[in-house]
Design a protein around this motif. Sequence first.
Motif, PDB file in Angstrom:
ATOM      1  N   SER A 153       0.859  -1.193   0.000  1.00 45.84           N
ATOM      2  CA  SER A 153       0.000   0.000   0.000  1.00 45.84           C
ATOM      3  C   SER A 153       0.891   1.237   0.000  1.00 45.84           C
ATOM      4  O   SER A 153       2.063   1.162   0.371  1.00 45.84           O
ATOM      5  CB  SER A 153      -0.932   0.034   1.220  1.00 45.84           C
ATOM      6  OG  SER A 153      -0.218   0.339   2.397  1.00 45.84           O
ATOM      7  N   ALA A 166      -4.042   0.085  -2.230  1.00 46.95           N
ATOM      8  CA  ALA A 166      -3.591  -1.114  -1.515  1.00 46.95           C
ATOM      9  C   ALA A 166      -3.887  -2.331  -2.374  1.00 46.95           C
ATOM     10  O   ALA A 166      -4.929  -2.392  -3.039  1.00 46.95           O
ATOM     11  CB  ALA A 166      -4.292  -1.233  -0.165  1.00 46.95           C
ATOM     12  N   VAL A 176      -7.345  -7.312  -0.166  1.00 49.17           N
ATOM     13  CA  VAL A 176      -7.033  -6.342   0.894  1.00 49.17           C
ATOM     14  C   VAL A 176      -8.291  -6.160   1.742  1.00 49.17           C
ATOM     15  O   VAL A 176      -9.374  -5.885   1.215  1.00 49.17           O
ATOM     16  CB  VAL A 176      -6.595  -4.989   0.303  1.00 49.17           C
ATOM     17  CG1 VAL A 176      -6.535  -3.913   1.390  1.00 49.17           C
ATOM     18  CG2 VAL A 176      -5.239  -5.132  -0.375  1.00 49.17           C
ATOM     19  N   VAL A 225      -6.956  -1.109   5.654  1.00 48.07           N
ATOM     20  CA  VAL A 225      -5.793  -0.223   5.574  1.00 48.07           C
ATOM     21  C   VAL A 225      -5.803   0.655   6.817  1.00 48.07           C
ATOM     22  O   VAL A 225      -6.813   1.286   7.145  1.00 48.07           O
ATOM     23  CB  VAL A 225      -5.812   0.650   4.301  1.00 48.07           C
ATOM     24  CG1 VAL A 225      -4.702   1.701   4.340  1.00 48.07           C
ATOM     25  CG2 VAL A 225      -5.667  -0.222   3.052  1.00 48.07           C
ATOM     26  N   ALA A 231      -1.292  -1.920   4.958  1.00 47.71           N
ATOM     27  CA  ALA A 231      -2.466  -2.694   4.557  1.00 47.71           C
ATOM     28  C   ALA A 231      -2.388  -4.115   5.105  1.00 47.71           C
ATOM     29  O   ALA A 231      -1.324  -4.606   5.482  1.00 47.71           O
ATOM     30  CB  ALA A 231      -2.567  -2.725   3.040  1.00 47.71           C
TER      31      ALA A 231
END
Length: 384
Positions: free
Chosen positions: A256, A280, A288, A291, A349
């Motif tokens: 990320s 990300a 993902v 984050v 992330a």
Amino acid sequence: EDLKKQQARHPVLRINSLKPFNAEPPPEILSDSYITPSAFFFKRNHLPVPQVDPASYQLHVEGLPGGVLTLSLEDLKTRFPKHTITATLQCAGNRRSEMNKVKLVKGLNWGIAAISNATWSGARLRDVLLAAGYKPDVAQWARHVQFEGLDTDVTGTTYGASVPLNKAVSEEGDVLLAYEMNGEDIPPDHGFPVRVVVPGTVGARNVKWLGKIIVSAEESSSHWQQNDYKGFSPGTDWDTVDFKSAPAIQELPIQSAITTPADSATIDRSDETLTVKGYAWSGGGREVVRVDVSLDGGKTWQVAQLRSSEKGQAPEPSPPPGRAWAWKLWEITAPLPPDAQELEIVCKAVDNSYNMQPDTVPPIWNLRGVLSNAWHRVKVKIRE
Ligand code: MTE
Ligand code: MO
């Protein structure tokens, strides 16, 4: 490369090398749209961009018991179902400049934008291999699928790479022989007329200007498969490195970065809030799931909002497990901390295997400057 082609390239791109052409967009452009317009998509070429005539283009598929299968562009478009995926491509050298700051590495000095996201359409590699005679018993001796580009160096050697056979033939692998990028013919810089898209896999294996596919017991013997694009210990230097000792990079680790604000930007105290944006992504189809963003160098954290479609559009449904090929854009708006004159903004992330990014660069430093995925840090000043 002729002048015309260079002039067709968008002037906002940050050029890393002119011959061959290597460039990345300004980071804030990446978070402007979920699908990166092709003109802004990072461009990574090891060799001069070849001009390929679509009318006489031929793709050769070799190594299967049925002999060689040769396909025209028309064959690829008409004999196989058209499949579309959205997939992020990232160069193994993305964010290399941060490794360079720790200790000099060899390679193009990429910032954080050697990564982009596009829709790709084409024939499934699986379908083409089946048409060329692939049967499950081939897996008893074959292990890899090699790709050769039509771009060559001065000695006539082509760009080449390979991926594991199981990725190439699996229904869930979504490997494409793509002839469209973002709904149009693939631009010359990105592999016209046909490139391989191996979603979840390092950019280097996504061979452009595809000329040949070889099913084989061996990996590609190319320089880029054997003596490049491999990771090493921070303690390994050019005197001690043994490229045979490390596997070729395929799936990439969790990544990320902050696309805005830019490093060293100044923010007005009167703004009261600060909006931070970024991307990300994780390799191997891992999704993902979170984050985290810090405004104080990693002491305290807030969770950013994730997005997997264009702004204002309905969110895309979550992809099936293991097939999250596209990045997420993220954003957070937070009050400016009252007393600070400077902020260190940090992002990190997490993917659905709970893989996380390392906090600093030195423990992952390597002589080629690949796999650079430490927490991304940006310092900004607050003007009273
Ligand atoms: N394919 C060919 N034929 N020649 C190349 O130089 N570069 C590879 C890959 N495919 C390359 C290639 C690398 S290292 C990357 S990161 C991606 O293409 C970049 O794709 P892009 O230029 O479409 O962003
Ligand atoms: Mo790359």
